[in-house]
Structure formats: structure tokens, C-alpha cells
Design a protein around this motif. Structure first.
Motif, PDB file in Angstrom:
ATOM      1  N   ASP A  96      -4.103 -47.598 -13.360  1.00  0.00           N
ATOM      2  CA  ASP A  96      -4.462 -47.425 -14.756  1.00  0.00           C
ATOM      3  C   ASP A  96      -5.053 -48.735 -15.290  1.00  0.00           C
ATOM      4  OD1 ASP A  96      -2.319 -49.154 -15.171  1.00  0.00           O
ATOM      5  OD2 ASP A  96      -0.975 -47.603 -15.944  1.00  0.00           O
ATOM      6  N   GLU A  97      -5.417 -48.735 -16.545  1.00  0.00           N
ATOM      7  CA  GLU A  97      -6.115 -49.897 -17.098  1.00  0.00           C
ATOM      8  C   GLU A  97      -5.268 -51.165 -17.037  1.00  0.00           C
ATOM      9  OE1 GLU A  97      -7.859 -51.306 -21.411  1.00  0.00           O
ATOM     10  OE2 GLU A  97      -8.348 -49.287 -20.720  1.00  0.00           O
ATOM     11  N   ALA A  98      -3.996 -51.067 -17.348  1.00  0.00           N
ATOM     12  CA  ALA A  98      -3.134 -52.249 -17.333  1.00  0.00           C
ATOM     13  C   ALA A  98      -3.038 -52.834 -15.930  1.00  0.00           C
ATOM     14  CB  ALA A  98      -1.744 -51.887 -17.857  1.00  0.00           C
ATOM     15  N   ALA A  99      -2.885 -51.977 -14.924  1.00  0.00           N
ATOM     16  CA  ALA A  99      -2.793 -52.453 -13.538  1.00  0.00           C
ATOM     17  C   ALA A  99      -4.115 -53.066 -13.090  1.00  0.00           C
ATOM     18  CB  ALA A  99      -2.400 -51.311 -12.619  1.00  0.00           C
ATOM     19  N   GLN A 100      -5.221 -52.452 -13.534  1.00  0.00           N
ATOM     20  CA  GLN A 100      -6.522 -53.011 -13.187  1.00  0.00           C
ATOM     21  C   GLN A 100      -6.676 -54.421 -13.741  1.00  0.00           C
ATOM     22  OE1 GLN A 100      -9.996 -50.291 -13.738  1.00  0.00           O
ATOM     23  NE2 GLN A 100      -8.414 -48.763 -14.188  1.00  0.00           N
ATOM     24  N   ARG A 101      -6.227 -54.635 -14.954  1.00  0.00           N
ATOM     25  CA  ARG A 101      -6.325 -55.971 -15.550  1.00  0.00           C
ATOM     26  C   ARG A 101      -5.585 -57.002 -14.703  1.00  0.00           C
ATOM     27  NH1 ARG A 101      -6.726 -56.281 -21.796  1.00  0.00           N
ATOM     28  NH2 ARG A 101      -7.619 -54.278 -22.400  1.00  0.00           N
ATOM     29  N   TYR A 102      -4.363 -56.662 -14.304  1.00  0.00           N
ATOM     30  CA  TYR A 102      -3.590 -57.587 -13.469  1.00  0.00           C
ATOM     31  C   TYR A 102      -4.296 -57.842 -12.148  1.00  0.00           C
ATOM     32  CZ  TYR A 102       0.697 -58.082 -16.222  1.00  0.00           C
ATOM     33  OH  TYR A 102       1.604 -58.433 -17.187  1.00  0.00           O
ATOM     34  N   LEU A 103      -4.801 -56.784 -11.540  1.00  0.00           N
ATOM     35  CA  LEU A 103      -5.436 -56.918 -10.237  1.00  0.00           C
ATOM     36  C   LEU A 103      -6.721 -57.731 -10.334  1.00  0.00           C
ATOM     37  CD1 LEU A 103      -5.493 -56.254  -7.249  1.00  0.00           C
ATOM     38  CD2 LEU A 103      -6.561 -54.051  -7.813  1.00  0.00           C
ATOM     39  N   TYR A 104      -7.553 -57.440 -11.315  1.00  0.00           N
ATOM     40  CA  TYR A 104      -8.814 -58.167 -11.455  1.00  0.00           C
ATOM     41  C   TYR A 104      -8.570 -59.634 -11.793  1.00  0.00           C
ATOM     42  CZ  TYR A 104     -10.847 -53.460 -11.686  1.00  0.00           C
ATOM     43  OH  TYR A 104     -11.214 -52.169 -11.400  1.00  0.00           O
ATOM     44  N   SER A 131       2.491 -54.469 -14.256  1.00  0.00           N
ATOM     45  CA  SER A 131       1.888 -53.871 -15.444  1.00  0.00           C
ATOM     46  C   SER A 131       2.773 -52.829 -16.116  1.00  0.00           C
ATOM     47  CB  SER A 131       0.543 -53.223 -15.077  1.00  0.00           C
ATOM     48  OG  SER A 131       0.726 -52.151 -14.162  1.00  0.00           O
ATOM     49  N   HIS A 132       3.901 -52.479 -15.473  1.00  0.00           N
ATOM     50  CA  HIS A 132       4.807 -51.501 -16.081  1.00  0.00           C
ATOM     51  C   HIS A 132       5.354 -52.024 -17.404  1.00  0.00           C
ATOM     52  CE1 HIS A 132       5.767 -49.135 -12.131  1.00  0.00           C
ATOM     53  NE2 HIS A 132       4.657 -48.744 -12.729  1.00  0.00           N
ATOM     54  N   ASN A 133       5.381 -51.163 -18.384  1.00  0.00           N
ATOM     55  CA  ASN A 133       5.962 -51.478 -19.698  1.00  0.00           C
ATOM     56  C   ASN A 133       5.241 -52.626 -20.399  1.00  0.00           C
ATOM     57  OD1 ASN A 133       8.031 -49.520 -19.222  1.00  0.00           O
ATOM     58  ND2 ASN A 133       9.157 -51.053 -18.012  1.00  0.00           N
ATOM     59  N   VAL A 134       4.003 -52.857 -20.031  1.00  0.00           N
ATOM     60  CA  VAL A 134       3.208 -53.870 -20.712  1.00  0.00           C
ATOM     61  C   VAL A 134       2.224 -53.174 -21.646  1.00  0.00           C
ATOM     62  CG1 VAL A 134       1.477 -55.687 -20.447  1.00  0.00           C
ATOM     63  CG2 VAL A 134       3.413 -55.556 -18.867  1.00  0.00           C
ATOM     64  N   SER A 135       2.219 -53.569 -22.893  1.00  0.00           N
ATOM     65  CA  SER A 135       1.301 -52.961 -23.858  1.00  0.00           C
ATOM     66  C   SER A 135       0.210 -53.957 -24.202  1.00  0.00           C
ATOM     67  CB  SER A 135       2.052 -52.543 -25.127  1.00  0.00           C
ATOM     68  OG  SER A 135       2.655 -53.675 -25.737  1.00  0.00           O
ATOM     69  N   SER A 136      -1.027 -53.509 -24.137  1.00  0.00           N
ATOM     70  CA  SER A 136      -2.173 -54.334 -24.511  1.00  0.00           C
ATOM     71  C   SER A 136      -3.253 -53.422 -25.051  1.00  0.00           C
ATOM     72  CB  SER A 136      -2.686 -55.128 -23.297  1.00  0.00           C
ATOM     73  OG  SER A 136      -3.057 -54.244 -22.256  1.00  0.00           O
ATOM     74  N   PRO A 137      -4.146 -53.942 -25.889  1.00  0.00           N
ATOM     75  CA  PRO A 137      -5.194 -53.095 -26.460  1.00  0.00           C
ATOM     76  C   PRO A 137      -6.025 -52.431 -25.368  1.00  0.00           C
ATOM     77  CG  PRO A 137      -5.114 -55.235 -27.543  1.00  0.00           C
ATOM     78  CD  PRO A 137      -4.211 -55.331 -26.349  1.00  0.00           C
ATOM     79  N   ALA A 138      -6.175 -51.126 -25.448  1.00  0.00           N
ATOM     80  CA  ALA A 138      -6.923 -50.384 -24.437  1.00  0.00           C
ATOM     81  C   ALA A 138      -8.428 -50.523 -24.669  1.00  0.00           C
ATOM     82  CB  ALA A 138      -6.521 -48.915 -24.462  1.00  0.00           C
ATOM     83  N   LEU A 139      -9.157 -50.661 -23.577  1.00  0.00           N
ATOM     84  CA  LEU A 139     -10.615 -50.747 -23.641  1.00  0.00           C
ATOM     85  C   LEU A 139     -11.278 -49.448 -23.217  1.00  0.00           C
ATOM     86  CD1 LEU A 139     -11.095 -54.303 -22.039  1.00  0.00           C
ATOM     87  CD2 LEU A 139     -11.090 -53.693 -24.463  1.00  0.00           C
ATOM     88  N   GLY A 140     -10.473 -48.468 -22.865  1.00  0.00           N
ATOM     89  CA  GLY A 140     -11.022 -47.180 -22.479  1.00  0.00           C
ATOM     90  C   GLY A 140     -11.507 -47.117 -21.045  1.00  0.00           C
ATOM     91  N   TRP A 141     -10.953 -47.963 -20.190  1.00  0.00           N
ATOM     92  CA  TRP A 141     -11.360 -47.942 -18.788  1.00  0.00           C
ATOM     93  C   TRP A 141     -10.889 -46.651 -18.120  1.00  0.00           C
ATOM     94  CZ3 TRP A 141      -9.692 -53.439 -16.703  1.00  0.00           C
ATOM     95  CH2 TRP A 141     -10.491 -54.411 -17.318  1.00  0.00           C
ATOM     96  N   GLY A 162     -21.719 -58.260 -22.351  1.00  0.00           N
ATOM     97  CA  GLY A 162     -20.856 -57.664 -23.369  1.00  0.00           C
ATOM     98  C   GLY A 162     -20.632 -56.175 -23.201  1.00  0.00           C
ATOM     99  N   ALA A 163     -21.281 -55.562 -22.187  1.00  0.00           N
ATOM    100  CA  ALA A 163     -21.152 -54.113 -22.015  1.00  0.00           C
ATOM    101  C   ALA A 163     -19.995 -53.729 -21.096  1.00  0.00           C
ATOM    102  CB  ALA A 163     -22.455 -53.526 -21.479  1.00  0.00           C
ATOM    103  N   GLY A 164     -19.273 -54.729 -20.587  1.00  0.00           N
ATOM    104  CA  GLY A 164     -18.084 -54.444 -19.805  1.00  0.00           C
ATOM    105  C   GLY A 164     -18.351 -54.196 -18.330  1.00  0.00           C
ATOM    106  N   ILE A 165     -17.259 -54.077 -17.575  1.00  0.00           N
ATOM    107  CA  ILE A 165     -17.379 -53.977 -16.122  1.00  0.00           C
ATOM    108  C   ILE A 165     -17.647 -52.558 -15.646  1.00  0.00           C
ATOM    109  CG2 ILE A 165     -15.900 -55.979 -15.740  1.00  0.00           C
ATOM    110  CD1 ILE A 165     -13.622 -54.120 -15.116  1.00  0.00           C
ATOM    111  N   TYR A 166     -17.633 -51.591 -16.549  1.00  0.00           N
ATOM    112  CA  TYR A 166     -17.897 -50.211 -16.150  1.00  0.00           C
ATOM    113  C   TYR A 166     -19.244 -49.715 -16.680  1.00  0.00           C
ATOM    114  CZ  TYR A 166     -13.274 -49.812 -14.149  1.00  0.00           C
ATOM    115  OH  TYR A 166     -12.159 -49.991 -13.349  1.00  0.00           O
TER     116      TYR A 166
END
Length: 271
Positions: A236-244, A218-228, A108-112
Motif C-alpha cells: 500500500d502507499e505507506a509501505a511504498q513510502r518506507y520502501l522507496y 508501515s503498520h499503524n502509521v498515518s500520513s497524508p495520502a497522495l492517492g498512489w 512535480g507530477a509525482g512518481i506515477y
């Protein structure tokens, strides 16, 4: 037991003793007290023993019991007692051995979380890291569950892209069932069980192309930020989500194909 990971502590003798003892335990339960059948062992052994210098290795597998590691490496012919080839393991902090060859991950502590940096350090040194990307034990005979993003993030963030080798197994859930006696695990591993291990081939990732696609999607995609934090490669965080997600899906597909292959091979392995 932190000294067990220090190669130079007392000439490395304590480390050798610990790894030899754990390796002997794995050999006994995987090869002597139970029957282990393995497919494509040569690929795993080759990558552990003789991959190119400084190239890290990540093995990924399903998670059937709390004894998957070290028993997974106890099959005949595998150098599990060789301290020079010892692996590091990402293990849940609440159940892992208190041994520095395990890197404790807080659920639960996240990937970072900070311990992921320790895993990156091991990969930077060209070492072998084993992960359970499903994130928890499951003893059901069912498809591989959705994978967590931790392993994918390590592949992307490692200074040298690691070799990624998928493995799927079954039988350890019988050696160490979660609900054996009054809903608890047995005090010692069980014997006379059949264990099947299916080793795949290294998974190839075109990270440059996958990064470019992640940025585009990930351009122009809005999603809740996790502070990555922004990755060193500018994601950026959105691109990381897509890549992961894309990397995890590729690993999942390889593992699920191995699970299906294992079902077809099982009768032949046990003949």
C-alpha cells in the motif's frame, strides 16, 4: 525526432545517424576539447556491453550541468556511438532534448506519472536507463542532495530487478556553467576543463527483505495520502513510502561515498 528511437525506421539508418552524431559531439567535448579522467571504467563498459540477456541496467549519477548526458559517456574507450547500446534518459520535460531517447518527466507530477510507465517498458525490454535522482542541476561542491523517489519506484516496479550502478562526476559544471554570461549559460560548451568520473560497483538490493520490513514498519502509521495505487506486489502507499525511502538512502550512501572517493582520487587522476 521521434523516429530516432525507432530501430526499424528506414532500416534504422536515421537512428544510427542521430546517435553517431550525438556520440561524436560527446567524444569531442569529453575527450578532445577537455580532459576526462575516469575511475573504474571497465565495470561500466562491461555492464553496458555484456550484462546477462534481458537484464535491465539503471545508471544513476549526480547532476552538475545540462550537458551531463551525453558528455558523461564521451570518455575514451566507451562505445557512445554504437546505436545498439544507446541508453534512455529520464530528463526534465522543460529542458530535455526533443529526442525520444529522452523520456520527459514532468516536475512535480509525482512518481506515477504516465511517462514513468514508458521507463518501465524500456526496463522490461532489458534496456539501459540513466537517471538523475537528485532531480535537478546543482553546481555546488557539496554532498549529494536527498534523492527523489522516482528511481527507487522503478527498481521496485520493474518486472526484472535491474542492475543499479552509481556514478559521480565533477567538471561538467565548468564546461557548461549555469551562470557564465549575464547569469546565463554559455552559447557553446567551454573547453580546456578537467572532468572526473568515478564509477562505483553495482548496488545489491534484497527486495524481498526490504518489502517485508517496509510492510512491518508501515503498520499503524498515518500520513497524508497522495492517492498512489497499490503495487502489484501488494504494497500500500505507506509501505511504498518506507520502501522507496530505504532504497533511495542506499543509493544516496553509495553516491556520497563515491563523491568522497573522487575527492581523494582527484589529484592522482590528474597527475
Amino acid at each position: 525526432m521521434e523516429w530516432a528511437a525507432k530501430a526499424n525506421h528506414m532500416g534504422g539508418i536515421p537512428r544510427k545517424i542521430v546517435i553517431t552524431a550525438i556520440g561524436g559531439f560527446a567524444k569531442a567535448y569529453a575527450s578532445l576539447f577537455n580532459s576526462t579522467f575516469i575511475h573504474n571504467a571497465d565495470t561500466l563498459i562491461r555492464l553496458v556491453q555484456s550484462r546477462p540477456p534481458r537484464i535491465p541496467l539503471i545508471t544513476v549519477s549526480n547532476h552538475m550541468s545540462t550537458l551531463d548526458d551525453p558528455l558523461l559517456w564521451g570518455f575514451r574507450g566507451f562505445p557512445t556511438c554504437n546505436h545498439k547500446l544507446a541508453r534512455w534518459v529520464l530528463a526534465a520535460e522543460d529542458i530535455c532534448f526533443k529526442n525520444r531517447k529522452c523520456i520527459p518527466i514532468t516536475r512535480g507530477a509525482g512518481i506515477y506519472q504516465k511517462h514513468m510507465n514508458e521507463a518501465l517498458d524500456r526496463l522490461s525490454d532489458g534496456e539501459w536507463l540513466h537517471t538523475f535522482p537528485e532531480g535537478k542541476v546543482s553546481q555546488e561542491d557539496a554532498p549529494i542532495r536527498r534523492l527523489k523517489w522516482g528511481t527507487a519506484s522503478l527498481i521496485v516496479r520493474a518486472p526484472i530487478t535491474p542492475i543499479v550502478l552509481p556514478i559521480v562526476h565533477n567538471g561538467f559544471e565548468q564546461v557548461m556553467p549555469e551562470k557564465f554570461f549575464w547569469g546565463r549559460r554559455p552559447p557553446i560548451p567551454l573547453c580546456n576543463k578537467n572532468i572526473n568520473i568515478i564509477v562505483g560497483e553495482p548496488i545489491e538490493f534484497d527486495l524481498l527483505k526490504m518489502r517485508q520490513m517496509a510492510i512491518s514498519l508501515s503498520h499503524n502509521v498515518s500520513s497524508p495520502a497522495l492517492g498512489w495505487p497499490t503495487c502489484a506486489n501488494g504494497l500500500d502507499e505507506a509501505a511504498q513510502r518506507y520502501l522507496y525511502t530505504a532504497i533511495s538512502e542506499k543509493i544516496w550512501t553509495a553516491m556520497e561515498n563515491l563523491r568522497i572517493l573522487g575527492k581523494n582520487l582527484k589529484p592522482k587522476l590528474q597527475e
